[in-house]
Design a protein around this motif. Structure first.
Motif, short mmCIF file in Angstrom:
data_model
loop_
_atom_site.label_atom_id
_atom_site.label_comp_id
_atom_site.label_asym_id
_atom_site.label_seq_id
_atom_site.Cartn_x
_atom_site.Cartn_y
_atom_site.Cartn_z
N ILE A 1 0.87 -1.17 0.00
CA ILE A 1 0.00 0.00 0.00
C ILE A 1 0.90 1.22 0.00
O ILE A 1 1.76 1.37 0.88
CB ILE A 1 -0.92 0.02 1.24
CG1 ILE A 1 -1.77 -1.24 1.31
CG2 ILE A 1 -1.80 1.27 1.22
CD1 ILE A 1 -2.55 -1.38 2.60
N LEU A 2 0.72 2.11 -0.99
CA LEU A 2 1.48 3.34 -1.08
C LEU A 2 0.99 4.32 -0.03
O LEU A 2 -0.22 4.51 0.12
CB LEU A 2 1.34 3.94 -2.48
CG LEU A 2 2.10 5.21 -2.76
CD1 LEU A 2 3.61 4.99 -2.67
CD2 LEU A 2 1.73 5.74 -4.14
N LEU A 3 1.92 4.96 0.66
CA LEU A 3 1.59 5.92 1.70
C LEU A 3 2.12 7.30 1.33
O LEU A 3 3.24 7.42 0.82
CB LEU A 3 2.20 5.50 3.04
CG LEU A 3 1.87 4.11 3.55
CD1 LEU A 3 2.67 3.81 4.81
CD2 LEU A 3 0.38 3.97 3.80
N ASP A 4 1.34 8.33 1.60
CA ASP A 4 1.79 9.71 1.42
C ASP A 4 2.30 10.22 2.76
O ASP A 4 1.54 10.27 3.73
CB ASP A 4 0.65 10.60 0.94
CG ASP A 4 0.21 10.28 -0.47
OD1 ASP A 4 1.07 9.91 -1.30
OD2 ASP A 4 -1.00 10.38 -0.74
N LEU A 5 3.59 10.59 2.80
CA LEU A 5 4.19 11.07 4.04
C LEU A 5 4.08 12.59 4.13
O LEU A 5 4.40 13.30 3.17
CB LEU A 5 5.67 10.69 4.11
CG LEU A 5 5.99 9.21 4.18
CD1 LEU A 5 7.50 9.00 4.11
CD2 LEU A 5 5.42 8.60 5.44
N ALA A 6 3.66 13.10 5.29
CA ALA A 6 3.63 14.54 5.52
C ALA A 6 5.04 15.04 5.82
O ALA A 6 5.40 16.15 5.44
CB ALA A 6 2.69 14.88 6.67
N ASP A 7 5.84 14.24 6.51
CA ASP A 7 7.22 14.58 6.89
C ASP A 7 8.08 13.34 6.75
O ASP A 7 7.57 12.23 6.59
CB ASP A 7 7.28 15.05 8.35
CG ASP A 7 6.51 16.34 8.57
OD1 ASP A 7 6.70 17.29 7.79
OD2 ASP A 7 5.73 16.41 9.54
N GLN A 8 9.38 13.52 6.88
CA GLN A 8 10.28 12.38 6.86
C GLN A 8 10.04 11.49 8.06
O GLN A 8 9.64 11.96 9.13
CB GLN A 8 11.74 12.84 6.86
CG GLN A 8 12.16 13.47 5.56
CD GLN A 8 13.65 13.78 5.57
OE1 GLN A 8 14.32 13.76 6.58
NE2 GLN A 8 14.17 14.08 4.39
N LEU A 9 10.31 10.21 7.88
CA LEU A 9 10.17 9.26 8.98
C LEU A 9 11.39 9.35 9.89
O LEU A 9 12.49 9.66 9.43
CB LEU A 9 10.07 7.83 8.43
CG LEU A 9 8.82 7.53 7.62
CD1 LEU A 9 8.96 6.19 6.92
CD2 LEU A 9 7.59 7.55 8.51
#
Length: 131
Positions: free
Chosen positions: A98-106
């Motif tokens: 599942i592709l995830l959209d990141l708001a910030d870096q992990l």
């Protein structure tokens, strides 16, 4: 991913929801297939329409192995987190990506670990497809 569709229903003020079962859990999420779909097995693609923010809607998992459950007004998905070469985040949910959209870096050290995502049920969608 192969899921078992229990039923498709619509409640006032909601999208069409699918009551689904997998080998690792059960929940209800938005259904983007035929509203008259009969109960049975369907191959589906999962999408998440919410930005992922570490510490807010994703955190380290308490256990290991894939998981799917209802958590209040949310759906909780447990999978292994990874990144592609170009920095896209992915959740491996029992062999389905599942592709995830990141708001910030992990944060450092979380890639490759088991995580739990807490996503509103109407922001997770299932798209059935034929093989």
């Amino acid at each position: 991913m192969l899921i078992e569709l229990v039923k498709v229903a619509r409640f006032p003020g909601t999208s069409w929801l699918a009551d689904v079962r997998t080998s690792f859990g059960h929940t209800a999420v938005r259904w983007c297939g035929d509203r008259a779909a009969e109960p049975g097995e369907y191959h589906v693609e999962w999408t998440i329409d919410e930005d992922i923010v570490w510490g807010r809607n994703v955190k380290p998992a308490a256990g290991i192995g894939p998981g799917l459950r209802t958590g209040g007004h949310c759906v909780v998905l447990r999978g292994r987190l990874s990144l592609t070469e170009d920095g896209a985040a992915l959740l491996d949910l029992d062999g389905t990506t599942i592709l995830l959209d990141l708001a910030d870096q992990l944060p450092e050290g979380v890639v490759g670990t088991w995580v739990e995502l807490f996503i509103e049920r109407e922001k997770i969608a299932l798209y059935p497809y034929e093989l």
